[in-house]
Design a protein around this motif. Sequence first.
Motif, PDB file in Angstrom:
ATOM      1  N   UNK A  15       0.876  -1.167   0.000  1.00  0.00           N
ATOM      2  CA  UNK A  15       0.000   0.000   0.000  1.00  0.00           C
ATOM      3  C   UNK A  15       0.914   1.218   0.000  1.00  0.00           C
ATOM      4  N   UNK A  16       0.396   2.439   0.111  1.00  0.00           N
ATOM      5  CA  UNK A  16       1.282   3.610   0.030  1.00  0.00           C
ATOM      6  C   UNK A  16       2.333   3.719   1.141  1.00  0.00           C
ATOM      7  N   UNK A  17       2.187   2.965   2.246  1.00  0.00           N
ATOM      8  CA  UNK A  17       3.144   3.093   3.350  1.00  0.00           C
ATOM      9  C   UNK A  17       3.889   1.807   3.688  1.00  0.00           C
ATOM     10  N   UNK A  18       3.455   0.675   3.165  1.00  0.00           N
ATOM     11  CA  UNK A  18       4.086  -0.612   3.510  1.00  0.00           C
ATOM     12  C   UNK A  18       4.641  -1.284   2.265  1.00  0.00           C
ATOM     13  N   UNK A  19       5.630  -2.147   2.511  1.00  0.00           N
ATOM     14  CA  UNK A  19       6.230  -2.891   1.412  1.00  0.00           C
ATOM     15  C   UNK A  19       6.755  -4.220   1.908  1.00  0.00           C
ATOM     16  N   UNK A  20       6.988  -5.135   0.967  1.00  0.00           N
ATOM     17  CA  UNK A  20       7.727  -6.368   1.237  1.00  0.00           C
ATOM     18  C   UNK A  20       9.157  -6.095   0.805  1.00  0.00           C
ATOM     19  N   UNK A  21      10.111  -6.460   1.619  1.00  0.00           N
ATOM     20  CA  UNK A  21      11.507  -6.208   1.284  1.00  0.00           C
ATOM     21  C   UNK A  21      12.415  -7.184   1.989  1.00  0.00           C
ATOM     22  N   UNK A  22      13.685  -6.882   1.989  1.00  0.00           N
ATOM     23  CA  UNK A  22      14.658  -7.715   2.678  1.00  0.00           C
ATOM     24  C   UNK A  22      15.724  -6.829   3.290  1.00  0.00           C
ATOM     25  N   UNK A  23      16.670  -7.431   3.968  1.00  0.00           N
ATOM     26  CA  UNK A  23      17.654  -6.671   4.745  1.00  0.00           C
ATOM     27  C   UNK A  23      18.937  -6.348   3.989  1.00  0.00           C
ATOM     28  N   UNK A  24      18.955  -6.514   2.697  1.00  0.00           N
ATOM     29  CA  UNK A  24      20.168  -6.219   1.933  1.00  0.00           C
ATOM     30  C   UNK A  24      20.555  -4.753   2.095  1.00  0.00           C
ATOM     31  N   UNK A  65      16.388   2.541  -8.209  1.00  0.00           N
ATOM     32  CA  UNK A  65      15.086   1.933  -8.482  1.00  0.00           C
ATOM     33  C   UNK A  65      14.500   1.453  -7.158  1.00  0.00           C
ATOM     34  N   UNK A  66      13.265   1.035  -7.185  1.00  0.00           N
ATOM     35  CA  UNK A  66      12.634   0.517  -5.979  1.00  0.00           C
ATOM     36  C   UNK A  66      12.196  -0.940  -6.152  1.00  0.00           C
ATOM     37  N   UNK A  67      11.456  -1.249  -7.194  1.00  0.00           N
ATOM     38  CA  UNK A  67      10.865  -2.573  -7.343  1.00  0.00           C
ATOM     39  C   UNK A  67      11.699  -3.474  -8.261  1.00  0.00           C
ATOM     40  N   UNK A  68      11.377  -4.750  -8.242  1.00  0.00           N
ATOM     41  CA  UNK A  68      12.034  -5.696  -9.147  1.00  0.00           C
ATOM     42  C   UNK A  68      11.755  -5.339 -10.604  1.00  0.00           C
ATOM     43  N   UNK A  96       3.163  -8.383  -4.291  1.00  0.00           N
ATOM     44  CA  UNK A  96       1.717  -8.500  -4.099  1.00  0.00           C
ATOM     45  C   UNK A  96       0.980  -8.444  -5.433  1.00  0.00           C
ATOM     46  N   UNK A  97      -0.024  -9.295  -5.569  1.00  0.00           N
ATOM     47  CA  UNK A  97      -0.828  -9.311  -6.794  1.00  0.00           C
ATOM     48  C   UNK A  97      -1.605  -8.004  -6.940  1.00  0.00           C
ATOM     49  N   UNK A  98      -1.976  -7.398  -5.819  1.00  0.00           N
ATOM     50  CA  UNK A  98      -2.735  -6.145  -5.843  1.00  0.00           C
ATOM     51  C   UNK A  98      -2.113  -5.192  -4.826  1.00  0.00           C
ATOM     52  N   UNK A  99      -1.881  -3.961  -5.238  1.00  0.00           N
ATOM     53  CA  UNK A  99      -1.368  -2.924  -4.342  1.00  0.00           C
ATOM     54  C   UNK A  99      -2.542  -2.037  -3.958  1.00  0.00           C
ATOM     55  N   UNK A 100      -2.774  -1.914  -2.657  1.00  0.00           N
ATOM     56  CA  UNK A 100      -3.881  -1.087  -2.175  1.00  0.00           C
ATOM     57  C   UNK A 100      -3.581   0.384  -2.442  1.00  0.00           C
ATOM     58  N   UNK A 101      -4.589   1.131  -2.865  1.00  0.00           N
ATOM     59  CA  UNK A 101      -4.394   2.552  -3.167  1.00  0.00           C
ATOM     60  C   UNK A 101      -4.350   3.396  -1.895  1.00  0.00           C
ATOM     61  N   UNK A 102      -4.857   2.848  -0.797  1.00  0.00           N
ATOM     62  CA  UNK A 102      -4.827   3.523   0.501  1.00  0.00           C
ATOM     63  C   UNK A 102      -4.229   2.572   1.525  1.00  0.00           C
TER      64      UNK A 102
END
Length: 151
Positions: A15-24, A65-68, A96-102
Amino acid sequence: MHVLLTAGPTYEPLDPVRFLGNRSTGKMGYALAEAFAAQGADVTLVSGPSSLPDPSNPRIRTVRVETAAEMFAAASAVADAADVWVFAAAVADYRPAHVASEKIKKSGETLTLELVKNVDIAATLGQRKRPEQFAVGFALETTNEPGPRPG
């Protein structure tokens, strides 16, 4: 010599404030970029989100960049012109298959996320690698750590 080098993590938005990531941290990729530049190579460093400053060596051009998907696009744009490809980034395997707009609000005791596979940057670009180009990829494992995979 022109080197394409990927470094750091990728962040996949939920969503606009959260993400999936890693510790690299990107430290290995940035150090490799500096080492190649010190040997006279021109380096395109495609970096995911990292707190490291852009290298100051004028032989290193940093693309943030940010995403894959963004990392794949940036790497694809220079791959054909590069002599060496070094894939040192910790790219998210899924997004995520869907990114929330809020912002996703708390409701219920669980939240289920549907994830879809991201492009494998090294494997996909490897399909178009010419014989005179050299590519190496790194993969972090938590078991049976294999180290670098030359190709």
